[in-house]
Structures are given as C-alpha cells and as structure tokens.
Design an enzyme around this catalytic site. Structure first.
Site, mmCIF file in Angstrom:
data_model
loop_
_atom_site.group_PDB
_atom_site.id
_atom_site.type_symbol
_atom_site.label_atom_id
_atom_site.label_comp_id
_atom_site.label_asym_id
_atom_site.label_seq_id
_atom_site.Cartn_x
_atom_site.Cartn_y
_atom_site.Cartn_z
ATOM 1 C CG ASP A 56 -2.137 0.797 1.093
ATOM 2 O OD1 ASP A 56 -2.127 1.754 0.296
ATOM 3 O OD2 ASP A 56 -3.125 0.490 1.779
ATOM 4 C CG HIS A 133 -8.557 0.767 -4.434
ATOM 5 N ND1 HIS A 133 -9.470 1.599 -3.831
ATOM 6 C CD2 HIS A 133 -7.335 1.134 -3.950
ATOM 7 C CE1 HIS A 133 -8.838 2.427 -3.007
ATOM 8 N NE2 HIS A 133 -7.542 2.170 -3.067
HETATM 9 C C1 HEM Z 1 -9.731 0.283 2.849
HETATM 10 C C2 HEM Z 1 -9.006 1.316 2.550
HETATM 11 C C3 HEM Z 1 -7.984 1.292 1.464
HETATM 12 C C4 HEM Z 1 -7.098 0.308 1.135
HETATM 13 C C5 HEM Z 1 -6.888 -1.033 1.838
HETATM 14 C C6 HEM Z 1 -6.350 0.777 -0.014
HETATM 15 C C7 HEM Z 1 -5.373 0.057 -0.664
HETATM 16 C C8 HEM Z 1 -4.706 0.474 -1.801
HETATM 17 C C9 HEM Z 1 -3.729 -0.325 -2.512
HETATM 18 C C10 HEM Z 1 -3.260 -1.713 -2.121
HETATM 19 C C11 HEM Z 1 -3.318 0.416 -3.567
HETATM 20 C C12 HEM Z 1 -2.292 -0.011 -4.653
HETATM 21 C C13 HEM Z 1 -0.875 0.333 -4.290
HETATM 22 C C14 HEM Z 1 -0.609 1.814 -4.183
HETATM 23 O O1 HEM Z 1 -0.370 2.494 -5.183
HETATM 24 O O2 HEM Z 1 -0.673 2.297 -3.060
HETATM 25 C C15 HEM Z 1 -4.015 1.680 -3.529
HETATM 26 C C16 HEM Z 1 -3.862 2.693 -4.436
HETATM 27 C C17 HEM Z 1 -4.475 3.910 -4.333
HETATM 28 N N1 HEM Z 1 -5.440 4.270 -3.423
HETATM 29 FE FE1 HEM Z 1 -6.163 3.139 -1.916
HETATM 30 N N2 HEM Z 1 -6.798 2.030 -0.352
HETATM 31 C C18 HEM Z 1 -7.809 2.378 0.519
HETATM 32 C C19 HEM Z 1 -8.550 3.530 0.520
HETATM 33 C C20 HEM Z 1 -8.341 4.575 -0.342
HETATM 34 C C21 HEM Z 1 -9.078 5.814 -0.314
HETATM 35 C C22 HEM Z 1 -10.205 6.147 0.674
HETATM 36 C C23 HEM Z 1 -8.552 6.597 -1.317
HETATM 37 C C24 HEM Z 1 -8.903 7.990 -1.761
HETATM 38 C C25 HEM Z 1 -9.650 8.858 -1.089
HETATM 39 C C26 HEM Z 1 -7.493 5.844 -1.955
HETATM 40 C C27 HEM Z 1 -6.714 6.310 -2.977
HETATM 41 C C28 HEM Z 1 -5.771 5.575 -3.649
HETATM 42 C C29 HEM Z 1 -4.962 6.095 -4.742
HETATM 43 C C30 HEM Z 1 -4.985 7.520 -5.288
HETATM 44 C C31 HEM Z 1 -4.160 5.036 -5.189
HETATM 45 C C32 HEM Z 1 -3.126 5.075 -6.324
HETATM 46 C C33 HEM Z 1 -3.811 4.851 -7.658
HETATM 47 C C34 HEM Z 1 -2.773 4.838 -8.786
HETATM 48 O O3 HEM Z 1 -2.400 5.935 -9.211
HETATM 49 O O4 HEM Z 1 -2.350 3.751 -9.175
HETATM 50 N N3 HEM Z 1 -7.399 4.620 -1.344
HETATM 51 N N4 HEM Z 1 -4.855 1.682 -2.434
#
Ligand code: HEM
Length: 236
Positions: A56, A133
């Site tokens: 993450d 996601h």
């Molecule tokens: C249960 C809560 C969440 C989990 C477990 C989670 C997990 C992840 C994971 C595993 C990734 C892919 C690896 C990375 O680039 O970090 C990711 C990407 C991302 N997440 Fe989350 N996330 C959560 C909530 C959120 C929320 C609430 C937002 C926005 C308000 C968000 C925004 C993003 C963004 C902007 C990316 C990168 C997308 C990209 O450019 O590839 N995430 N998240």
C-alpha cells in the site's frame, strides 16, 4: 460515515514507545479541555502491506512531487504550506477476502466481475484492471494530468477480536481531489460501479481536517511563538 472532530494528532515514528510518550504528553496538556473521540495505534506491516496483504502506497508521489500534491501553494497565500487531510477508519472482512482467489483480489483477466486492487499481490505490479481500486482512484484533471494525493494509511487490528483494519489518511493540496476519489469510490465512475474494495472494507469513521503550516501556527496572536508542530490535533 461522518464522525466529526476538531483536532487530529497523526503521530508517526519508527519507535512505538516514542509515539506513546508523545501521545501521553499531549493528553496531559489537553486533559479537561478535550474529549477523545478515537485513539488508534497502528503499525507498519511486512513490506508496507495492508492487512489485505497488498503493498500500500506504491503510487504515492515522492520528493517535490509529494509536496506539490499535498501542500497548498501560491494559489492560496494565506494558507501556503498547509494541507487538507481526510481520515477514515476502515474495517476489513478478511474472512470474505480470504475466500477470494488471489487472482480475483488482483483482477480477473477477461471478465468484468471482481478485479479488486488492480495490482499483483506478491510483487505489486500494476495491472490493466478497469473498475479496480487503482483504476477508480486514477483521476485525470482538466489539464490532462493525473491528480494526486499523498496517502499515509497504516494497518491496525486485534486478531483476538477479529478486528483487521486500515487507518486511511491522505493529504491534498486541493481538497476537491480527495473528494473526487471518494465520490468515485463510493458512487462509481462514468464507466464503472463503486470500488470493489468496499465489498470487503467498511468505513466506520470519516473526518476532514485542515493542517495549518508551522508558520501559520507561530503567527497566531498570543501564541508567544511557542507552537512548533505542523499538525492539528485531537480525535485520534
Ligand atoms: C480500505 C481502505 C484502502 C485500502 C486497503 C487501499 C489500498 C490500496 C492499494 C493496495 C493500492 C495499490 C498500491 C498503491 O499504489 O498504493 C491503492 C492505491 C491507491 N489508493 Fe487506496 N486504499 C484504501 C482507501 C483509499 C481511499 C479512501 C482513497 C482515496 C480517497 C485511496 C486512494 C488511492 C490512490 C490515489 C491510489 C493510487 C492509484 C494509482 O495511481 O495507481 N485509497 N490503495
């Protein structure tokens, strides 16, 4: 779910004892004048993974790109150096999650059903996974560039109580960027439904804060120049 609070202290260090000691000091100062809404002790897990097992934070901006994504700039001189923070405490249904084959947690090639994260689990490689996601949170702005935030989510939990969670916190220069991501996650995008991650993750708190810069805090009249923290405080 909206759970209002006035102050937030996101205390981070490599040593949990230091986090604990600072929290205790802050609470001494606030005792009698603040009611704690939530206190959460999170931790770093394996290679920066969350409790769903995925790395993450990979696509987080770094260096000057991080500052550019997270800090208010010349567009709002009175608040330059500040940031808009969103916090949400998520609980995961790990039993349901673990029943999914890993390929489905990542993405199902050639099908339109589940494709949850949009990256591979073992080595964190990006996949072409519409509706995932990753895809839902890839937001292109009016100027054609990707709109970015700085995420600092951490896992927390109590396995003995069946609790597995992610404390999501993100900083943005423009609060509308995070709002757009949240809208897309919870309501869907023009081309896909709500974020499939929400089938396995439930937000039980949610609040926004403005994080003033240290210069802003020092300039508050009557402060006597004592403030040096760049963080706002209380409900964590
Ligand atoms: C249960 C809560 C969440 C989990 C477990 C989670 C997990 C992840 C994971 C595993 C990734 C892919 C690896 C990375 O680039 O970090 C990711 C990407 C991302 N997440 Fe989350 N996330 C959560 C909530 C959120 C929320 C609430 C937002 C926005 C308000 C968000 C925004 C993003 C963004 C902007 C990316 C990168 C997308 C990209 O450019 O590839 N995430 N998240």
């Amino acid at each position: 779910m909206s759970t209002p609070g006035d102050l937030l202290f996101p205390i981070r260090a490599n040593r949990p004892d230091l986090c604990f000691a600072l929290t205790a000091e802050i609470m001494k100062g606030l005792r009698g004048s603040a009611t704690v809404q939530d206190e959460l002790h999170a931790f770093a897990y394996y290679d920066a993974r969350n409790l769903l097992g995925f790395v993450d934070g990979t696509e987080n901006p770094v260096g000057h790109e991080a500052a550019d994504a997270a800090l208010v700039g010349d567009e709002d001189p009175d608040f330059r150096g500040g940031s808009y923070a969103v916090v949400q405490k998520y609980l995961h249904d790990v039993d349901a999650w673990e029943r999914l084959p890993v390929e489905t947690q990542e993405k199902v090639i050639g099908q339109t059903q589940e494709k949850v994260i949009g990256r591979t689990k073992a080595i964190d490689v990006e996949l072409d996974a519409p509706g995932s996601h990753k895809d839902v949170n890839t937001v292109i702005g009016p100027d054609g560039t990707e709109q970015r935030i700085l995420r600092a989510a951490m896992p927390f939990g109590r396995p003995g109580h069946g609790e597995f969670g992610t404390y999501f916190i993100a900083y943005a220069r423009d609060s509308r960027v995070t709002d757009t991501m949240l809208e897309r996650m919870f309501l869907g995008t023009p081309t896909s439904g709500p974020d499939p991650l929400l089938d396995y993750s439930r937000a039980v708190t949610g609040t926004r804060f403005f994080v003033p810069s240290a210069d802003f805090l020092r300039a508050i009249p009557g402060d006597g120049g004592q403030s040096s923290s760049s963080f706002s405080s209380s409900s964590e």
